[in-house]
Design a protein around this motif. Structure first.
Motif, mmCIF file in Angstrom:
data_model
loop_
_atom_site.group_PDB
_atom_site.id
_atom_site.type_symbol
_atom_site.label_atom_id
_atom_site.label_comp_id
_atom_site.label_asym_id
_atom_site.label_seq_id
_atom_site.Cartn_x
_atom_site.Cartn_y
_atom_site.Cartn_z
ATOM 1 N N ARG A 236 -7.687 52.328 22.979
ATOM 2 C CA ARG A 236 -8.426 51.153 23.457
ATOM 3 C C ARG A 236 -7.820 49.867 22.896
ATOM 4 N NH1 ARG A 236 -12.645 54.870 22.775
ATOM 5 N NH2 ARG A 236 -13.125 54.164 20.659
ATOM 6 N N ARG A 237 -7.451 49.871 21.636
ATOM 7 C CA ARG A 237 -6.849 48.682 21.041
ATOM 8 C C ARG A 237 -5.504 48.369 21.695
ATOM 9 N NH1 ARG A 237 -8.464 47.376 15.373
ATOM 10 N NH2 ARG A 237 -10.408 48.491 14.951
ATOM 11 N N ALA A 240 -5.775 46.858 25.156
ATOM 12 C CA ALA A 240 -6.351 45.517 25.223
ATOM 13 C C ALA A 240 -5.377 44.425 24.817
ATOM 14 C CB ALA A 240 -7.596 45.453 24.334
ATOM 15 N N ASP A 241 -4.179 44.789 24.392
ATOM 16 C CA ASP A 241 -3.189 43.791 23.979
ATOM 17 C C ASP A 241 -2.674 42.998 25.171
ATOM 18 O OD1 ASP A 241 -3.193 44.144 21.237
ATOM 19 O OD2 ASP A 241 -1.631 45.683 21.275
ATOM 20 N N PRO A 244 -0.112 45.491 27.370
ATOM 21 C CA PRO A 244 -0.803 46.758 27.094
ATOM 22 C C PRO A 244 0.164 47.917 26.910
ATOM 23 C CG PRO A 244 -1.803 45.611 28.960
ATOM 24 C CD PRO A 244 -0.515 44.912 28.658
#
Length: 282
Positions: A236-237, A240-241, A244
C-alpha cells in the motif's frame, strides 16, 4: 540570513564527487559521482526522501517492526547516509553500522554533511563483503545493501555465498533488503532471486510496473527473510508513491525467477551496466 551554499567538487575513490545544493530547500544537497546521482540529503529534514528507490527502502524499514522501535541495522554502502539518517529520525535509539568502501567519500560526507549528534550511526571504511563475513552471527535486525562500484553492483556481492553470509548475520526474523538495477531479460535480477532463495525462505521484489514488464532499465529492491513478509502494508505504501511500485512475491515472484540458477563466487559478475543516461542527470 544563512550563508550561501555553493557546490563542492572533490576526487574520491570512485571518481569525481560533487555536492550540489538544492535551490528550493535550505541545507539540502544532491551527491553525484561522475555525474550519476548517488544520494540526496536534507540536513534539516532527514525524512524528506527524493529518490524513489530510497523511499521504498524507507517503507521497508517502516514496516519491518512496530513504529518507533529501535533496531540494529547494518548498511552495506553509505553514500551520503540518507537511509541511516532516516532511520535515526524514525527509530530513535537504533544502533546503525555503515560500511562504505570509498574513504574519500566518507571524508567528504563527514565534512560537509555531518551526522546529527547522538545519531547512533557509526561509519567504517571497509569492503562490504569482508565486513559481512567478519560480523558476528545473528547481530543485525536488518541488513540493507546499496553498494555500487560506479553504476554496477560489484561481483562479490552477487553470489549465493554472499547471500548465505547475509543470512548468517541476521537474527531470526530479520530482514535483508538490497537496491539492485536491471532490465529485460533480467538475467541478473532473476539470478539474485535464485541466490537468495537458497539462503532465505521468503522473498519479495519491489519495482515500478514498467521495470518489471521489461519496458525500461531501473531499480528493484530485493527483500529476503526467514519468516513470512508482511507485504500488505508495504504494498500500500509503495502504490501510494508519486511513482507507484508493485510488490512481487509468492507465485508471481516464482514465475519471474523460473529457470534461473544460483550463481557461485566462481561465476559471479557485476550487475549489468545501465544504458546511457539511465541514471544521469538530465
Amino acid at each position: 540570513m544563512s550563508d550561501e551554499q555553493i557546490p563542492v567538487v572533490r576526487d574520491v575513490g570512485q571518481g569525481t564527487a560533487k555536492l550540489m545544493p538544492d535551490v528550493d530547500r535550505d541545507r539540502a544537497w544532491l551527491l553525484t559521482v561522475d555525474g550519476a546521482p548517488q544520494s540526496y540529503v536534507d540536513l534539516d529534514d532527514p525524512q524528506h526522501l527524493e529518490f524513489e528507490y530510497v523511499r521504498r527502502l524507507a517503507h521497508v524499514l517502516d514496516c519491518v517492526a512496530e513504529p518507533g522501535r529501535a533496531l540494529d541495522l547494518l548498511h552495506l554502502g553509505g553514500g551520503a547516509l540518507t537511509l541511516p539518517r532516516y532511520a535515526a529520525a524514525t527509530r530513535a535509539g537504533s544502533r546503525q553500522t555503515v560500511v562504505e568502501f570509498d574513504g574519500g567519500l566518507v571524508e567528504l560526507v563527514a565534512e560537509h554533511l555531518p551526522l546529527a549528534a547522538g545519531s547512533g550511526v557509526t561509519v567504517h571504511t571497509a569492503d562490504a563483503r569482508a565486513w559481512l563475513e567478519a560480523a558476528p552471527a545473528a547481530s543485525a535486525d536488518v541488513v540493507v545493501a546499496d553498494v555500487f562500484g560506479g553504476s554496477r553492483v560489484p561481483a562479490q556481492l552477487t553470489s549465493v555465498e554472499y547471500a548465505r553470509a547475509a543470512a548468517r548475520v541476521l537474527r531470526p526474523g530479520g530482514l535483508y533488503a538490497a537496491n539492485l538495477a536491471d532490465g529485460a531479460p533480467f538475467d541478473f535480477l532473476r539470478a539474485q532471486v535464485a541466490n537468495f532463495a537458497e539462503a532465505f525462505a521468503e522473498l519479495a521484489l519491489i519495482a515500478e510496473p514498467a521495470v518489471l514488464r521489461g519496458r525500461r532499465f531501473g531499480n528493484a529492491v530485493l527483500l529476503a527473510s526467514d519468516v513470512p513478509l508482511e507485504v500488505g502494508a508495504l504494498a500500500r505504501r509503495c502504490a501510494a508513491d508519486a511513482f507507484p511500485a508493485r510488490v512481487e512475491y509468492g507465485d508471481g515472484l516464482a514465475r519471474f525467477r523460473k529457470g534461473a540458477a544460483p550463481v557461485t563466487d566462481a561465476d559471479a559478475a557485476p550487475s549489468p551496466a545501465p544504458p546511457e543516461g539511465a541514471f544521469s542527470l538530465g
